[in-house]
Enzyme design. Structure first.
Site, PDB file in Angstrom:
ATOM      1  N   ASP A   1      20.503  38.441 -35.672  1.00  0.00           N
ATOM      2  CA  ASP A   1      21.372  38.426 -34.498  1.00  0.00           C
ATOM      3  C   ASP A   1      21.747  37.001 -34.106  1.00  0.00           C
ATOM      4  O   ASP A   1      22.506  36.798 -33.165  1.00  0.00           O
ATOM      5  CB  ASP A   1      20.768  39.187 -33.303  1.00  0.00           C
TER       6      ASP A   1
ATOM      7  N   ASP B   1      16.028  38.771 -37.900  1.00  0.00           N
ATOM      8  CA  ASP B   1      16.650  40.062 -37.568  1.00  0.00           C
ATOM      9  C   ASP B   1      18.169  39.957 -37.446  1.00  0.00           C
ATOM     10  O   ASP B   1      18.839  40.905 -37.027  1.00  0.00           O
ATOM     11  CB  ASP B   1      16.021  40.698 -36.321  1.00  0.00           C
TER      12      ASP B   1
ATOM     13  N   SER C   1      12.104  38.911 -33.998  1.00  0.00           N
ATOM     14  CA  SER C   1      13.243  38.006 -34.065  1.00  0.00           C
ATOM     15  C   SER C   1      12.875  36.688 -34.740  1.00  0.00           C
ATOM     16  O   SER C   1      12.421  36.692 -35.869  1.00  0.00           O
ATOM     17  CB  SER C   1      13.790  37.794 -32.651  1.00  0.00           C
TER      18      SER C   1
HETATM   19 MG    MG Z   1      16.853  37.439 -33.493  1.00  0.00          MG
END
Ligand code: MG
Length: 454
Positions: free
Chosen positions: A248, A246, A100
């Site tokens: 998100d 990533d 992440s």
């Molecule tokens: Mg992330």
């Protein structure tokens, strides 16, 4: 058995620095445990752009194939793309190889359940127990799995976003938004150009190539977005967009070249969704009061959960929330899927801009105004952060405090929150108030009190 040290092990998987904790053996054993638990069946594997992504990928593949699982190889992909691919009926699970927003020397396995959500705490504990006990179910040579390439996952993700009832692609295309996007050489480089193409945006990029050598701290905090702000101004863009490696988490920069602050991403999405779809909201304990004030405008109820996507996603599911997420830029739009997703976040924000015919700076100024101060206390890997916070909780036993996650003190239009991080060896101290001065003062006071107890 590989040594399990210098690792951050949580219910959602295992994180570490490659070569100093996270070795190929560790990745292999977690994948073997996962395959033994959920296989045999088809397991989706995606990875972000990290330099070590291939190394970890092949260890994960070997672990899954050896336990009789087929690997659905979606290649380099975002976390929400992997989650959406996982939840397709023909698949039995999914693993995302990404650390992440952690620095580039880190990598991690994020473990998903069959429904595309992160593993529940119970399921995560079972995986870890299998690793500790070396309890793997290997299959005979003629039962090992095979690798099934599936290069269409990003397109399927984009199709699903474009097909949402609240997203009017033709309306967005008519506006011909000028956007500048900075995916920080992460997995966003593989999907953002396609997204902007479909939405008819005139797109400019910084750090587009997904090579994993992040040129700055990859967390999309305002302090890391100086280059993006300057580019928005230079291009006369309608907005700037930053995602973590990533994809998100989503952070926005206004048409004036000023970062909105991550908390306002979910604020904008919440205001937009509730204006069309009345319903409940689910967010974590550290998320801004902006959400509560917006929900109050629409008569909506806000549910608070411990920090961690699985907690918010589960609450969103049980309450039937129409919008959910985490204040750090993690938008969950349950009509699409129950995972944080910057792609759907971008689509909702562009739709909102298109409908309201206002600039992003104007949209933000319509929202409640708060200032958040986020601080942290660094600890050694082996520190028991939860026990350290527990001392503070014990001291305040009997006081009127919120124990949803760690310890949170609530005031009039303000709060301060201290908790152990799930993903890094740190303790987070976060406060929010009407003024930066008040938020800073509350953070400093709590840090001082914490230190006095250790
Ligand atoms: Mg992330």
């Amino acid at each position: 058995m590989p040594e399990l040290k210098n690792l951050m092990i949580s219910v959602s998987g295992v994180r570490g620095i490659i070569g100093d904790g996270l070795t190929p053996e560790v990745a292999l054993h977690f994948a073997q445990a996962y395959g033994s638990q959920f296989g045999p069946g088809r397991i989706v594997v995606g990875r972000d752009s990290r330099v070590t992504g291939e190394l970890v990928k092949y260890a994960v593949w070997a672990g899954l194939l050896s336990t009789g699982c087929d690997v659905v190889d979606i290649g380099m992909a975002t976390t929400p793309t992997t989650a959406m691919a996982t939840e397709r009926a023909e698949n039995a699970g999914g693993i995302i190889i990404t650390a992440s927003h952690n620095p580039r020397e880190w990598n991690a396995l994020k473990l998903l359940a069959r429904d595309g959500l992160f593993l529940s705490p119970e399921a995560g504990a079972e995986i870890l127990e299998r690793v500790r006990q070396q309890d793997f179910r290997f299959v005979a040579w003629d039962k090992v799995g095979r690798v099934i390439p599936h290069p269409a996952a990003a397109k399927e993700h984009l199709d699903a976003v474009a097909g949402l009832e609240l997203v009017d692609v033709d309306l967005i295309r008519k506006r011909r938004f000028r956007v500048v996007a900075d995916p920080c050489n992460g997995a966003g480089g593989t999907i953002l150009p396609q997204l902007f193409d479909r939405l008819g945006c005139e797109a400019f990029f910084l750090n587009l190539e997904p090579h994993g050598r992040f040129p700055r701290s990859p967390e999309p905090l305002a302090a890391n977005l100086g280059e993006l702000c300057a580019a928005v101004t230079a291009h006369g863009a309608d907005l700037g967009i930053a995602v973590d490696p990533d994809v998100d988490r989503l952070a926005l920069v206004s048409n004036r070249g000023i970062p909105l602050g991550e908390e306002y991403t979910l604020g904008l999405a919440t205001d937009f969704v509730l204006s069309h779809t009345p319903g409940e909201v689910a967010v974590n304990a550290s998320t801004s009061l902006v959400i509560d004030d917006i929900a109050a405008r629409y008569g909506s109820r806000v549910h608070r959960t411990p920090v961690g996507e699985i907690h918010v996603a589960t609450k969103a599911r049980t309450t039937g929330a129409v919008i959910a997420g985490e204040g750090n830029g993690g938008v969950i739009y349950p009509a699409l899927h129950l995972g944080r997703d910057a792609i759907v976040g971008i689509a909702l924000v562009l739709q909102s801009l298109a409908e309201k015919e206002k600039s992003l700076a104007e949209l933000q100024s319509d929202l409640p105004q708060y200032v958040m101060v986020k601080d942290k206390i660094a600890l050694p890997f082996d520190a028991d952060a939860k026990a350290m916070v527990a001392r503070l909780i014990q001291k305040h036993a009997g006081d009127k405090v919120d124990l949803t996650d760690g310890l949170k003190f609530l005031y009039d239009h303000a709060w301060v929150h201290i908790r152990a991080s799930n993903t890094e060896p740190i303790i987070r101290v976060i406060a929010e108030a009407r003024s930066e001065e008040e938020a800073r003062r509350r953070v400093d006071a709590l840090k001082q009190e914490f230190a006095s107890l250790q």
